[in-house]
Design an enzyme around this catalytic site. Structure first.
Site, PDB file in Angstrom:
ATOM      1  N   HIS A  44       0.852  -1.198   0.000  1.00 19.74           N
ATOM      2  CA  HIS A  44       0.000   0.000   0.000  1.00 19.74           C
ATOM      3  C   HIS A  44       0.883   1.242   0.000  1.00 19.74           C
ATOM      4  O   HIS A  44       1.732   1.417   0.871  1.00 19.74           O
ATOM      5  CB  HIS A  44      -0.907   0.018   1.229  1.00 19.74           C
ATOM      6  CG  HIS A  44      -1.732   1.265   1.336  1.00 19.74           C
ATOM      7  ND1 HIS A  44      -2.724   1.582   0.440  1.00 19.74           N
ATOM      8  CD2 HIS A  44      -1.680   2.287   2.216  1.00 19.74           C
ATOM      9  CE1 HIS A  44      -3.270   2.733   0.767  1.00 19.74           C
ATOM     10  NE2 HIS A  44      -2.656   3.183   1.852  1.00 19.74           N
ATOM     11  N   LYS A  46      -0.294  11.033   0.613  1.00 20.63           N
ATOM     12  CA  LYS A  46       0.632  10.429  -0.355  1.00 20.63           C
ATOM     13  C   LYS A  46       0.240  10.786  -1.796  1.00 20.63           C
ATOM     14  O   LYS A  46       1.078  11.196  -2.593  1.00 20.63           O
ATOM     15  CB  LYS A  46       0.644   8.900  -0.189  1.00 20.63           C
ATOM     16  CG  LYS A  46       1.083   8.419   1.175  1.00 20.63           C
ATOM     17  CD  LYS A  46       1.130   6.908   1.251  1.00 20.63           C
ATOM     18  CE  LYS A  46      -0.237   6.268   1.097  1.00 20.63           C
ATOM     19  NZ  LYS A  46      -1.175   6.626   2.186  1.00 20.63           N
ATOM     20  N   ASP A  97      -1.929   3.910  -4.717  1.00 23.30           N
ATOM     21  CA  ASP A  97      -2.692   3.088  -3.774  1.00 23.30           C
ATOM     22  C   ASP A  97      -2.115   1.688  -3.614  1.00 23.30           C
ATOM     23  O   ASP A  97      -1.812   1.258  -2.510  1.00 23.30           O
ATOM     24  CB  ASP A  97      -4.164   3.001  -4.186  1.00 23.30           C
ATOM     25  CG  ASP A  97      -5.002   2.337  -3.099  1.00 23.30           C
ATOM     26  OD1 ASP A  97      -4.842   2.714  -1.927  1.00 23.30           O
ATOM     27  OD2 ASP A  97      -5.785   1.431  -3.425  1.00 23.30           O
TER      28      ASP A  97
END
Length: 303
Positions: free
Chosen positions: A138, A159, A177
């Site tokens: 992730h 992020k 992701d």
């Protein structure tokens, strides 16, 4: 163990199927192709039978020059090991005897117009990536000035937003992701997407965007070697954030060590700029330069 099928090779390299068309589901589990040479003269002690066998001009010319009896013996000695497939390069012809044996043993016989050297280089590169051990992580993967970076952090830390800022500055997205990491060697990790999330970036309050359509093809690339692992965390007031006593830290993915940096977030902090600085500083260290060492040398000279 990861595997691909012979039909995957046929599609990837647009190979012509000469024999064994009903056996294209045979599995390939070993990277790197093999050119049988010593095997044609009966030496099989180290024959890598699990590998794809490539027959170039050297091998085919040798077979052409043999008598039918010798040829039958040499080919028979190899096909009895049932390698995944044979691939003939440079569109070589006169292969009826080879087709006969492959049909008998139900081994796919394929052909390409490429030269042996060029084809093996492309085939080995493809097999290495396709069969490499992999995990899903992730995070976000970006390429900053040619340097692959894995951005990690808790959900909602920023992020994807940071990746968007980097893209606006001319850098490239690799995956958002879910990042697929492939182990190509004991020291090399490749970061890529899982195809489903290719070119997509999810931004809170905005939704899903396609970076290639929004910012052009230069905003995306399929894969990158991972050189830095950067973790985005919340600012902690009780910690002394003094990097002058910096010691290189690492994290491991599938036993491959990657330099690790933690960047603490605070309103107004230019996180994207810090990531650019980290990437450029890593590059300088690979060239043998250390700002810390130069700084300490200056202090010693003043004493």
């Amino acid at each position: 163990m990861k595997s691909i099928t012979v039909s995957d090779l046929v599609r990837q390299f647009r190979l012509e199927v000469l024999a064994g068309e009903n056996q294209l589901d045979r599995k390939i589990t070993k990277a790197r192709a093999h050119r049988p040479g010593l095997e044609f003269v009966g030496y099989f002690d180290f024959f890598p039978m699990e590998r794809v066998q490539v027959l170039g001009r050297k091998e085919i010319t040798y077979l052409h020059r043999q008598t039918e009896e010798e040829r039958n013996l040499h080919i028979g000695n190899i096909v009895k090991y049932h390698p995944p497939c044979f691939i003939v390069t440079a569109n070589q012809e006169g292969l009826k005897y080879l087709m006969k044996y492959c049909d008998q043993e139900q081994i796919p016989l394929l052909r390409t117009a490429e030269t042996t050297t060029e084809f093996i280089a492309r085939l080995d590169a493809y097999l290495m990536k396709a069969l490499a051990p992999e995990i899903a992580v992730h995070g976000v993967c970006v390429n900053v000035s040619g340097i692959g970076i894995l951005l990690r952090g808790k959900s909602g830390v920023g992020k994807s937003e940071t990746a968007h800022t980097l893209i606006r500055r001319g850098h490239r997205l690799v995956a958002d992701d879910m990042v697929v990491l492939k182990k190509l060697s004991p020291t090399t990790l490749l970061g890529t997407h899982n195809n489903t999330n290719r070119e997509f970036l999810a931004l809170r309050s905005i939704g899903l965007i396609n970076v290639s359509r929004l910012y052009g093809r230069k905003a995306f690339q399929d894969e990158t070697r991972i050189s830095l692992d950067i973790e985005l965390t919340q600012w902690r007031e009780d910690e002394l954030n003094n990097e002058l006593d910096w010691v290189e830290k690492t994290v491991e993915y599938m036993d491959v060590k990657v330099p690790h940096i933690e960047i603490q977030l605070q309103p107004g902090r230019d996180v994207a700029g810090l990531i650019e600085a980290a990437a450029n500083n890593w590059y300088l260290r690979q060239q043998g330069y250390s700002a810390m060492e130069e700084f300490m040398q200056r202090i010693q000279q003043e004493q």
